[in-house]
Write an enzyme that holds these catalytic residues in place. Sequence first.
Site, PDB file in Angstrom:
ATOM      1  CG  ASP A  77      -0.260  -0.134   2.532  1.00 15.26           C
ATOM      2  OD1 ASP A  77       0.947   0.191   2.595  1.00 15.26           O
ATOM      3  OD2 ASP A  77      -0.906  -0.545   3.517  1.00 15.26           O
ATOM      4  CG  HIS A 418      -2.078  -7.422  -1.865  1.00 11.64           C
ATOM      5  ND1 HIS A 418      -3.424  -7.494  -2.165  1.00 11.64           N
ATOM      6  CD2 HIS A 418      -1.964  -6.410  -0.959  1.00 11.64           C
ATOM      7  CE1 HIS A 418      -4.084  -6.591  -1.467  1.00 11.64           C
ATOM      8  NE2 HIS A 418      -3.211  -5.904  -0.731  1.00 11.64           N
ATOM      9  CG  ASP A 469       0.832 -16.028  -8.373  1.00 12.16           C
ATOM     10  OD1 ASP A 469       0.809 -14.926  -7.780  1.00 12.16           O
ATOM     11  OD2 ASP A 469       1.428 -16.203  -9.455  1.00 12.16           O
ATOM     12  CD  GLU A 478       0.498  -6.367   1.678  1.00 10.57           C
ATOM     13  OE1 GLU A 478       0.480  -5.131   1.547  1.00 10.57           O
ATOM     14  OE2 GLU A 478      -0.277  -6.981   2.444  1.00 10.57           O
TER      15      GLU A 478
END
Length: 503
Positions: A77, A418, A469, A478
């Site tokens: 993020d 991710h 995956d 992630e």
Amino acid sequence: MSRACLLLVVAAVCLAGREAAAFNYADALDKAILFFEAQRSGKLPPGQRVAWRADSGLSDGSADGVDLAGGYYDAGDNVKFGLPMAFTVTMLSWSVIEFGDMMPARRSSFLGGIFGGGGVAQLDNARAAVRWGADYLLKAATATPDTLYVQVADPYQDHRCWERPEDMDTPRSVYKVTPQSPGSDVAGETAAALAAASIVFRVSDPSYSAKLLDAAQLVFDFADKYRGSYSDSLSSVVCPFYCSHSYHDELLWAASWLHLASPEKKDVYLSYIGSNGHALGAEQDDFTFSWDDKRVATKGFLQSRADGLQLYKAHTDNYICSLVPGANGFQSQYTPGGLLFKEGDSNMQYVTSTAFLLLTYAKYLSSSAATVSCGSTAVSPSTLISLAKKQVDYILGANPAGMSYMVGFGARYPRHVHHRGASMPSVRDHPARIGCDEGFRYLHSPEPDRNLLAGAVVGGPDAGDAFADGRDNYAQAEPSTYTNAPLVGALAFFAGAHKIFTP
């Protein structure tokens, strides 16, 4: 690392197994360090090697009238979380301190030049990774008196969007700890990071090193004087993401690093550890090392560097015994394929931190001609090195799936990470802004990542070695900076050992 100590450690590697290295550890090391450039926030430098990234977060801190540009995004993020970032810098620094001599900066004459890597600047790049994080922490610690800035961005607001860092328009709120709203955990880790980084630059940049050490001492005093957890002071924005279980371990951890970093005050910090160890939980066994729990690492770190801490050695030995299958005291879980398994979310962070501790303790044992007593079993340094190697090799592809869990390493690796920036078109190729909601089509897309997040180690498989995956699968797919940071040291060890014993 001294030449004599290095030879002892590498001799233990030979005892652990004389087979040729299964993987190109030097290449994996290059990639593991490169990952940090993809995580950079702020104004990117001219030498930026991850070309699909661009400047971001240039006005960070302006909400509070300070400059907080720079630092690292922790994972996939666009939030800058202070506690895991500081731990990342501490572990990157420790990797350089412990195994930097095994990272070639240029062709070396040491041991006859056998560390030559054709000019591969692994050590230089590792130092650059340390400095990028340390620069940010230095600003966060010194911008305002009696204040430590510990986070930029509200994670709940950030997670409502799937945006490239270069496009983000979510609020860049600023969060801090103060005497009235203490955070001894995040402040203690920041002090540890600054102290460790000061050691990295002690020779190459003495003035910068001194500045880092001065800040480390101030932040530690702040953490100790105004005790409390940032999970209480800032619970609405740090939990459940990076809640701290306690600040006790960070105070001892920081004092330990300051003991090593401050020759003129080492007795002061050792006295602090002796006086506060009982109250801060140092006399309890512990079996996990992570961004949230440094107790076992602190004990292993201290007992190898300070006299009179026999209890710490006993606790460290208990931790080692807990990891060795068949040893008295063994209590760890391994997958059928041999991977250490602690928990389902981002398990690889525990794998890399454990491998790092195994190698540092093996180095200490080798230099002391010692072993670990697990009941009637004497566990040698070579056993620890072999166990660490199995964990590293599993990450790189020696596993039931036959795939690497490091992006870009080997023929098979995760293709749906991710990670916002990796999943979306590069701002270089697609300059037009991609909005908050529009970005979610990339999150849910079955297409492989648009940009290669080289060197990123993902969360990894489950307890049965199964891995999905999928970009939506944040628990397994992630990456994070604090997973890669200790792996840098482990890979440096095996890259250096391989160079010595391969004809």
